[in-house]
Design an enzyme around this catalytic site. Structure first.
Site, PDB file in Angstrom:
ATOM      1  N   ASP A  81     -56.514 -22.371  28.383  1.00  0.00           N
ATOM      2  CA  ASP A  81     -56.177 -21.209  27.498  1.00  0.00           C
ATOM      3  C   ASP A  81     -56.367 -21.573  26.087  1.00  0.00           C
ATOM      4  O   ASP A  81     -55.788 -22.645  25.675  1.00  0.00           O
ATOM      5  CB  ASP A  81     -54.626 -20.730  27.823  1.00  0.00           C
ATOM      6  CG  ASP A  81     -54.129 -19.496  27.272  1.00  0.00           C
ATOM      7  OD1 ASP A  81     -55.239 -18.669  27.251  1.00  0.00           O
ATOM      8  OD2 ASP A  81     -53.011 -19.196  27.209  1.00  0.00           O
ATOM      9  N   HIS A  82     -56.848 -20.755  25.469  1.00  0.00           N
ATOM     10  CA  HIS A  82     -57.136 -20.789  23.778  1.00  0.00           C
ATOM     11  C   HIS A  82     -57.513 -22.276  23.489  1.00  0.00           C
ATOM     12  O   HIS A  82     -56.495 -22.905  22.728  1.00  0.00           O
ATOM     13  CB  HIS A  82     -55.823 -20.533  23.168  1.00  0.00           C
ATOM     14  CG  HIS A  82     -55.400 -18.909  22.997  1.00  0.00           C
ATOM     15  ND1 HIS A  82     -56.219 -18.204  22.140  1.00  0.00           N
ATOM     16  CD2 HIS A  82     -54.604 -18.062  23.942  1.00  0.00           C
ATOM     17  CE1 HIS A  82     -55.694 -17.063  22.761  1.00  0.00           C
ATOM     18  NE2 HIS A  82     -54.702 -17.120  23.318  1.00  0.00           N
ATOM     19  N   HIS A 176     -48.828 -12.747  21.259  1.00  0.00           N
ATOM     20  CA  HIS A 176     -47.885 -13.824  22.057  1.00  0.00           C
ATOM     21  C   HIS A 176     -46.572 -13.964  21.807  1.00  0.00           C
ATOM     22  O   HIS A 176     -46.105 -13.627  20.608  1.00  0.00           O
ATOM     23  CB  HIS A 176     -48.943 -15.207  21.828  1.00  0.00           C
ATOM     24  CG  HIS A 176     -50.111 -15.432  22.275  1.00  0.00           C
ATOM     25  ND1 HIS A 176     -50.983 -15.660  21.396  1.00  0.00           N
ATOM     26  CD2 HIS A 176     -50.775 -15.175  23.574  1.00  0.00           C
ATOM     27  CE1 HIS A 176     -52.330 -15.539  22.234  1.00  0.00           C
ATOM     28  NE2 HIS A 176     -52.072 -15.283  23.144  1.00  0.00           N
ATOM     29  N   GLY A 177     -45.600 -14.334  22.748  1.00  0.00           N
ATOM     30  CA  GLY A 177     -44.309 -14.555  22.454  1.00  0.00           C
ATOM     31  C   GLY A 177     -43.694 -13.335  22.669  1.00  0.00           C
ATOM     32  O   GLY A 177     -43.943 -12.402  23.104  1.00  0.00           O
ATOM     33  N   HIS A 204     -54.055 -10.502  26.682  1.00  0.00           N
ATOM     34  CA  HIS A 204     -52.978 -11.678  26.354  1.00  0.00           C
ATOM     35  C   HIS A 204     -51.906 -11.204  25.963  1.00  0.00           C
ATOM     36  O   HIS A 204     -51.754  -9.940  25.634  1.00  0.00           O
ATOM     37  CB  HIS A 204     -53.689 -12.726  25.333  1.00  0.00           C
ATOM     38  CG  HIS A 204     -54.884 -13.464  25.476  1.00  0.00           C
ATOM     39  ND1 HIS A 204     -54.660 -14.909  25.451  1.00  0.00           N
ATOM     40  CD2 HIS A 204     -55.890 -13.260  26.276  1.00  0.00           C
ATOM     41  CE1 HIS A 204     -55.616 -15.459  26.092  1.00  0.00           C
ATOM     42  NE2 HIS A 204     -56.544 -14.446  26.342  1.00  0.00           N
ATOM     43  N   ALA A 206     -48.955 -10.439  27.523  1.00  0.00           N
ATOM     44  CA  ALA A 206     -48.649  -9.366  28.377  1.00  0.00           C
ATOM     45  C   ALA A 206     -46.900  -9.472  28.507  1.00  0.00           C
ATOM     46  O   ALA A 206     -46.347  -8.635  28.994  1.00  0.00           O
ATOM     47  CB  ALA A 206     -49.195  -9.521  29.537  1.00  0.00           C
ATOM     48  N   ASN A 226     -52.415 -12.038  31.015  1.00  0.00           N
ATOM     49  CA  ASN A 226     -51.916 -13.441  30.642  1.00  0.00           C
ATOM     50  C   ASN A 226     -50.428 -13.296  30.361  1.00  0.00           C
ATOM     51  O   ASN A 226     -49.947 -12.485  29.745  1.00  0.00           O
ATOM     52  CB  ASN A 226     -52.474 -13.855  29.525  1.00  0.00           C
ATOM     53  CG  ASN A 226     -54.108 -14.459  29.656  1.00  0.00           C
ATOM     54  OD1 ASN A 226     -54.478 -14.370  30.631  1.00  0.00           O
ATOM     55  ND2 ASN A 226     -54.607 -15.208  28.917  1.00  0.00           N
ATOM     56  N   THR A 229     -44.302 -16.099  28.307  1.00  0.00           N
ATOM     57  CA  THR A 229     -43.007 -16.218  28.033  1.00  0.00           C
ATOM     58  C   THR A 229     -42.115 -15.511  29.014  1.00  0.00           C
ATOM     59  O   THR A 229     -41.076 -16.005  29.111  1.00  0.00           O
ATOM     60  CB  THR A 229     -43.182 -15.269  26.710  1.00  0.00           C
ATOM     61  OG1 THR A 229     -43.998 -15.698  25.654  1.00  0.00           O
ATOM     62  CG2 THR A 229     -41.630 -15.226  26.079  1.00  0.00           C
TER      63      THR A 229
HETATM   64  P1  13P Z   1     -47.023 -14.317  26.578  1.00  0.00           P
HETATM   65  O1  13P Z   1     -46.347 -15.464  25.987  1.00  0.00           O
HETATM   66  O2  13P Z   1     -46.692 -13.075  25.334  1.00  0.00           O
HETATM   67  O3  13P Z   1     -46.850 -13.763  27.882  1.00  0.00           O
HETATM   68  O4  13P Z   1     -48.665 -14.565  26.179  1.00  0.00           O
HETATM   69  C1  13P Z   1     -49.279 -15.243  27.246  1.00  0.00           C
HETATM   70  C2  13P Z   1     -50.675 -15.556  26.875  1.00  0.00           C
HETATM   71  O5  13P Z   1     -51.431 -14.627  26.388  1.00  0.00           O
HETATM   72  C3  13P Z   1     -51.333 -16.711  27.127  1.00  0.00           C
HETATM   73  O6  13P Z   1     -52.538 -16.752  26.753  1.00  0.00           O
END
Ligand code: 13P
Length: 287
Positions: A81-82, A176-177, A204, A206, A226, A229
């Site tokens: 990922d990323h 994210h988060g 991403h 989600a 994705n 969190t």
């Molecule tokens: P979350 O932590 O918001 O679920 O994001 C996950 C994500 O996009 C990982 O690339």
């Protein structure tokens, strides 16, 4: 066996459902994801950020995920990922990753395209899938802290054509988060991107997105969701609850065992929400 995810992602796209992709950090989270996917009879993607590789090591992760795929008999892909650097991508492919995300959105556009093309050429020569991203997903993940920049459909079309990526992550209002308020996804933008980019699209960030917005995203063409969190929170809570109930607890099999059960439950809910339950038969084949 670990597989390139594009087969089951394309299948999901045709059915109008999405494949859940979960960020993992250790043995127990990998087992929980595999167990949840097997219980739901769904293909699944397990993913790690470069930060998790520093914590756990690409070869350790790949060995455990390979074992989980055998043990639980579901089609499973292992995704990076990323990742902003080429060397880490090479290291993960050598370790057995079947899919990678190159994220060099910080570079000027032409340099970004050049780097993504280089990754695509190398990955495709090894049968590995490539996820690219255009626009920027906000929030915090590993060392990535960023303001969101929504994906522009025409730019996404150009990026997809020029790079040869297999799937595209788009920024339509997720982060994210944890969210401070309720996210409000830009569905018109998603449909406009869908109309000009003929690739599986990825959402991403989600975690914390209301279920109806996830369903609507899938309806409009998102094929990979994705989630990080929303697995971390129940895992930490289960461990806290175990110690609150028994402050003297010191057996990792008990506190991590409780954490694993909590994570498995969320994995199952998310796969159901994506509509992917029942995609595989008892033999682990997509039916
Ligand atoms: P979350 O932590 O918001 O679920 O994001 C996950 C994500 O996009 C990982 O690339």
């Amino acid at each position: 066996m670990l597989v390139n995810p594009m087969g089951f992602i394309q299948e999901a796209r045709q059915r109008g459902v999405a494949i859940a992709s979960f960020n993992v950090h250790n043995l127990e989270t990998i087992q929980a994801v595999a167990e949840g996917a097997a219980a739901e009879h769904s293909p699944v993607i397990i993913q790690t950020t470069p930060g998790t590789l520093k914590h756990a090591g690409a070869r350790y992760v790949a060995a455990i995920v390979r074992e989980a795929a055998e043990e639980y008999g579901v089609p499973m892909a292992l995704h990076l990922d990323h990742c902003p650097d080429y060397d880490t991508i090479l290291r993960c492919m050598a370790a057995g990753y079947t899919s990678v995300m190159i994220d060099t959105a910080h570079l000027p556009y032409e340099e970004n395209v050049e780097m993504v093309r280089r990754v695509v050429a190398e990955a495709h020569s090894r049968g590995v899938a490539v996820e690219g991203e255009l626009g920027r997903i906000g929030g915090v993940e590993d060392d990535l802290v960023g303001e969101a920049a929504f994906t522009v459909p025409e730019e996404a079309q150009d990026f997809a054509q020029q790079t040869g990526i297999d799937m595209l992550a788009i920024a339509i209002g997720t982060a994210h988060g944890e969210y401070k308020g309720e996210p409000n996804l830009d569905f018109e933008r998603l449909s406009a991107i869908r109309a000009v980019v003929d690739l599986p699209l990825i959402l991403h960030g989600a975690s914390g997105v209301p279920d109806w917005q996830i369903r609507e995203s899938v309806k409009r063409g998102i094929c990979k969701i994705n989630i990080a969190t929303e697995l971390k929170i129940p895992m930490a809570q289960a461990i806290r609850d175990t110690f609150a109930a028994n402050p003297g607890e010191n057996d990792p099999r008990r506190y991590m065992g409780n954490a694993k059960k909590a994570v498995t439950e969320v994995v199952r809910q998310k796969i159901r929400l994506c509509g992917a339950s029942g995609m595989t038969d008892e033999g682990g084949n997509v039916q």
